[in-house]
Scaffold this motif. Structure first.
Motif, PDB file in Angstrom:
ATOM      1  N   MET A 138       7.128   1.020  11.477  1.00  0.00           N
ATOM      2  CA  MET A 138       6.394   1.346  10.470  1.00  0.00           C
ATOM      3  C   MET A 138       6.391   0.702   9.463  1.00  0.00           C
ATOM      4  O   MET A 138       5.467   0.302   8.314  1.00  0.00           O
ATOM      5  CB  MET A 138       6.738   2.890  10.432  1.00  0.00           C
ATOM      6  CG  MET A 138       5.622   3.572   9.334  1.00  0.00           C
ATOM      7  SD  MET A 138       5.469   5.253   9.231  1.00  0.00           S
ATOM      8  CE  MET A 138       6.883   5.833   8.039  1.00  0.00           C
ATOM      9  N   ASN A 139       7.563   0.004   9.029  1.00  0.00           N
ATOM     10  CA  ASN A 139       7.856  -0.763   7.591  1.00  0.00           C
ATOM     11  C   ASN A 139       7.012  -1.962   7.717  1.00  0.00           C
ATOM     12  O   ASN A 139       6.581  -2.348   6.619  1.00  0.00           O
ATOM     13  CB  ASN A 139       9.359  -0.916   7.704  1.00  0.00           C
ATOM     14  CG  ASN A 139      10.104   0.259   7.028  1.00  0.00           C
ATOM     15  OD1 ASN A 139       9.670   1.084   6.744  1.00  0.00           O
ATOM     16  ND2 ASN A 139      11.516   0.168   7.350  1.00  0.00           N
ATOM     17  N   MET A 140       7.082  -2.643   8.959  1.00  0.00           N
ATOM     18  CA  MET A 140       6.414  -3.973   9.012  1.00  0.00           C
ATOM     19  C   MET A 140       4.878  -3.541   8.925  1.00  0.00           C
ATOM     20  O   MET A 140       4.020  -4.251   8.072  1.00  0.00           O
ATOM     21  CB  MET A 140       6.395  -4.307  10.489  1.00  0.00           C
ATOM     22  CG  MET A 140       6.160  -6.105  10.482  1.00  0.00           C
ATOM     23  SD  MET A 140       7.283  -6.838   9.660  1.00  0.00           S
ATOM     24  CE  MET A 140       6.171  -8.326   9.116  1.00  0.00           C
ATOM     25  N   GLU A 141       4.205  -2.476   9.459  1.00  0.00           N
ATOM     26  CA  GLU A 141       2.877  -2.129   9.270  1.00  0.00           C
ATOM     27  C   GLU A 141       2.500  -1.789   7.771  1.00  0.00           C
ATOM     28  O   GLU A 141       1.778  -2.129   7.093  1.00  0.00           O
ATOM     29  CB  GLU A 141       2.591  -0.819   9.945  1.00  0.00           C
ATOM     30  CG  GLU A 141       1.333  -0.769  10.204  1.00  0.00           C
ATOM     31  CD  GLU A 141       1.072   0.874  10.858  1.00  0.00           C
ATOM     32  OE1 GLU A 141      -0.246   1.537  10.893  1.00  0.00           O
ATOM     33  OE2 GLU A 141       2.070   1.364  11.515  1.00  0.00           O
ATOM     34  N   LYS A 142       3.560  -0.892   7.082  1.00  0.00           N
ATOM     35  CA  LYS A 142       3.508  -0.964   5.535  1.00  0.00           C
ATOM     36  C   LYS A 142       3.408  -2.207   4.879  1.00  0.00           C
ATOM     37  O   LYS A 142       2.530  -2.494   3.899  1.00  0.00           O
ATOM     38  CB  LYS A 142       4.381   0.061   5.167  1.00  0.00           C
ATOM     39  CG  LYS A 142       4.337   1.370   5.225  1.00  0.00           C
ATOM     40  CD  LYS A 142       5.148   2.343   4.667  1.00  0.00           C
ATOM     41  CE  LYS A 142       5.051   3.909   4.843  1.00  0.00           C
ATOM     42  NZ  LYS A 142       6.165   4.621   4.148  1.00  0.00           N
ATOM     43  N   LYS A 143       4.202  -3.056   5.095  1.00  0.00           N
ATOM     44  CA  LYS A 143       4.546  -4.165   4.557  1.00  0.00           C
ATOM     45  C   LYS A 143       3.160  -5.246   4.570  1.00  0.00           C
ATOM     46  O   LYS A 143       2.759  -5.576   3.234  1.00  0.00           O
ATOM     47  CB  LYS A 143       5.482  -5.019   4.898  1.00  0.00           C
ATOM     48  CG  LYS A 143       6.299  -6.135   4.188  1.00  0.00           C
ATOM     49  CD  LYS A 143       7.459  -6.855   4.822  1.00  0.00           C
ATOM     50  CE  LYS A 143       7.753  -8.091   4.005  1.00  0.00           C
ATOM     51  NZ  LYS A 143       8.845  -8.825   4.409  1.00  0.00           N
ATOM     52  N   GLU A 144       2.623  -5.217   5.704  1.00  0.00           N
ATOM     53  CA  GLU A 144       1.161  -5.896   6.042  1.00  0.00           C
ATOM     54  C   GLU A 144       0.219  -5.359   5.295  1.00  0.00           C
ATOM     55  O   GLU A 144      -0.567  -6.155   4.646  1.00  0.00           O
ATOM     56  CB  GLU A 144       0.946  -6.171   7.200  1.00  0.00           C
ATOM     57  CG  GLU A 144       2.055  -7.109   8.339  1.00  0.00           C
ATOM     58  CD  GLU A 144       1.626  -7.107   9.759  1.00  0.00           C
ATOM     59  OE1 GLU A 144       0.822  -6.270  10.284  1.00  0.00           O
ATOM     60  OE2 GLU A 144       2.725  -7.656  10.454  1.00  0.00           O
ATOM     61  N   ARG A 179      -0.385   8.606   0.586  1.00  0.00           N
ATOM     62  CA  ARG A 179      -0.027   7.679  -0.511  1.00  0.00           C
ATOM     63  C   ARG A 179       0.638   6.721   0.113  1.00  0.00           C
ATOM     64  O   ARG A 179       1.878   6.877   0.755  1.00  0.00           O
ATOM     65  CB  ARG A 179       0.363   8.229  -1.626  1.00  0.00           C
ATOM     66  CG  ARG A 179       1.006   7.411  -2.671  1.00  0.00           C
ATOM     67  CD  ARG A 179       1.777   7.981  -3.842  1.00  0.00           C
ATOM     68  NE  ARG A 179       2.275   7.109  -4.564  1.00  0.00           N
ATOM     69  CZ  ARG A 179       3.738   6.623  -4.557  1.00  0.00           C
ATOM     70  NH1 ARG A 179       4.505   6.996  -3.516  1.00  0.00           N
ATOM     71  NH2 ARG A 179       4.284   5.843  -5.414  1.00  0.00           N
ATOM     72  N   ILE A 180       0.354   5.452  -0.354  1.00  0.00           N
ATOM     73  CA  ILE A 180       1.251   4.301  -0.034  1.00  0.00           C
ATOM     74  C   ILE A 180       1.518   3.400  -1.384  1.00  0.00           C
ATOM     75  O   ILE A 180       0.559   3.139  -2.117  1.00  0.00           O
ATOM     76  CB  ILE A 180       0.681   3.177   0.924  1.00  0.00           C
ATOM     77  CG1 ILE A 180       1.686   2.173   1.443  1.00  0.00           C
ATOM     78  CG2 ILE A 180      -0.713   2.614   0.709  1.00  0.00           C
ATOM     79  CD1 ILE A 180       1.437   1.206   2.528  1.00  0.00           C
ATOM     80  N   GLY A 181       2.786   3.331  -1.723  1.00  0.00           N
ATOM     81  CA  GLY A 181       3.305   2.916  -2.923  1.00  0.00           C
ATOM     82  C   GLY A 181       3.522   1.447  -2.982  1.00  0.00           C
ATOM     83  O   GLY A 181       3.064   0.846  -1.813  1.00  0.00           O
ATOM     84  N   TYR A 182       4.442   0.851  -3.726  1.00  0.00           N
ATOM     85  CA  TYR A 182       4.770  -0.500  -3.756  1.00  0.00           C
ATOM     86  C   TYR A 182       5.930  -0.777  -2.875  1.00  0.00           C
ATOM     87  O   TYR A 182       6.333  -2.017  -2.960  1.00  0.00           O
ATOM     88  CB  TYR A 182       4.904  -0.975  -5.271  1.00  0.00           C
ATOM     89  CG  TYR A 182       3.461  -0.742  -5.932  1.00  0.00           C
ATOM     90  CD1 TYR A 182       2.918  -1.789  -5.901  1.00  0.00           C
ATOM     91  CD2 TYR A 182       3.394   0.327  -6.792  1.00  0.00           C
ATOM     92  CE1 TYR A 182       1.276  -1.876  -6.535  1.00  0.00           C
ATOM     93  CE2 TYR A 182       2.152   0.214  -7.390  1.00  0.00           C
ATOM     94  CZ  TYR A 182       1.280  -0.483  -7.397  1.00  0.00           C
ATOM     95  OH  TYR A 182      -0.071  -0.450  -8.036  1.00  0.00           O
ATOM     96  N   GLY A 183       6.625   0.256  -2.285  1.00  0.00           N
ATOM     97  CA  GLY A 183       7.866   0.088  -1.408  1.00  0.00           C
ATOM     98  C   GLY A 183       9.103   0.172  -2.123  1.00  0.00           C
ATOM     99  O   GLY A 183      10.249   0.009  -1.462  1.00  0.00           O
TER     100      GLY A 183
END
Length: 195
Positions: free
Chosen positions: A1-7, A136-140
């Motif tokens: 999931m982290n890679m998906e979020k990063k992309e 929500r997706i923030g800046y990480g």
């Protein structure tokens, strides 16, 4: 999931870069005009908001208006070592603010008067994208996730967003906190009942 979020973050940031300052200011004005009409805002005594950075929606006129309306305003001071925040009482802008290494404006830590997260009635939540169900997706950095663990039951999470950044779904975990209200230039979405 982290890679998906990063992309996804990379793609969303690139998309947001296509907005001009004039477009952002115009959309921001329309969104915060809608926010000011909400009971959740009118009843809020203590409001926290982020200070605009880059191509984010412009919070500065709204921040100054909140101060002039007599609201108690908090802005974040980020502590990178543990990804937490100090909520600094904010009585004006840009006086007393200094740029961080990233260029984000924050109140100088040594002069800050801290506000307890439990006292917040309303948080203007930043984010890259949102869903109609409040995801929500923030800046990480996880700064807001940590803040949300410390707030009271009365605190309303309100996300202002560009209409184009309301998406069908986002890669979120079951512990990710949903926002309560979503306001774009075209939509007003109440996930948790408007007070």
């Amino acid at each position: 999931m982290n890679m998906e979020k990063k992309e996804l973050r990379t793609k969303l940031l690139a998309q947001r870069e296509t907005y001009t300052k004039e477009q952002i200011d115009e959309i921001s004005l329309a969104i915060f005009d809608k926010v000011k009409r909400l009971k959740s805002f009118q009843n809020a005594k203590t409001v926290m908001m982020y200070v605009t950075f880059g191509k984010e929606l412009n919070t500065i006129p709204f921040l100054l208006e909140c101060i002039s309306l007599g609201k108690r305003v908090a802005t974040p001071i980020c502590i990178p070592q543990d990804h937490t925040m100090i909520l600094a009482e904010t009585k004006n802008y840009p006086q007393g603010f200094v740029p961080t290494k990233m260029g984000i404006m924050e109140i100088a830590k040594d002069t800050a008067v801290a506000i307890d997260p439990k006292e917040l009635d309303l948080i203007i939540v930043p984010g890259l994208a949102f869903t109609l169900s409040g995801d929500r997706i923030g800046y990480g950095g996880g700064y807001y996730d940590r803040l949300f663990e410390k707030i009271g039951d009365q605190t309303i999470l309100l996300a202002p967003t560009f209409d184009d950044f309301i998406v069908p779904s986002l890669p979120t975990g079951r512990f990710d906190r949903k926002v309560d209200i979503l306001i774009s230039e075209k939509k007003s979405v109440f996930i948790r009942k408007e007070k």
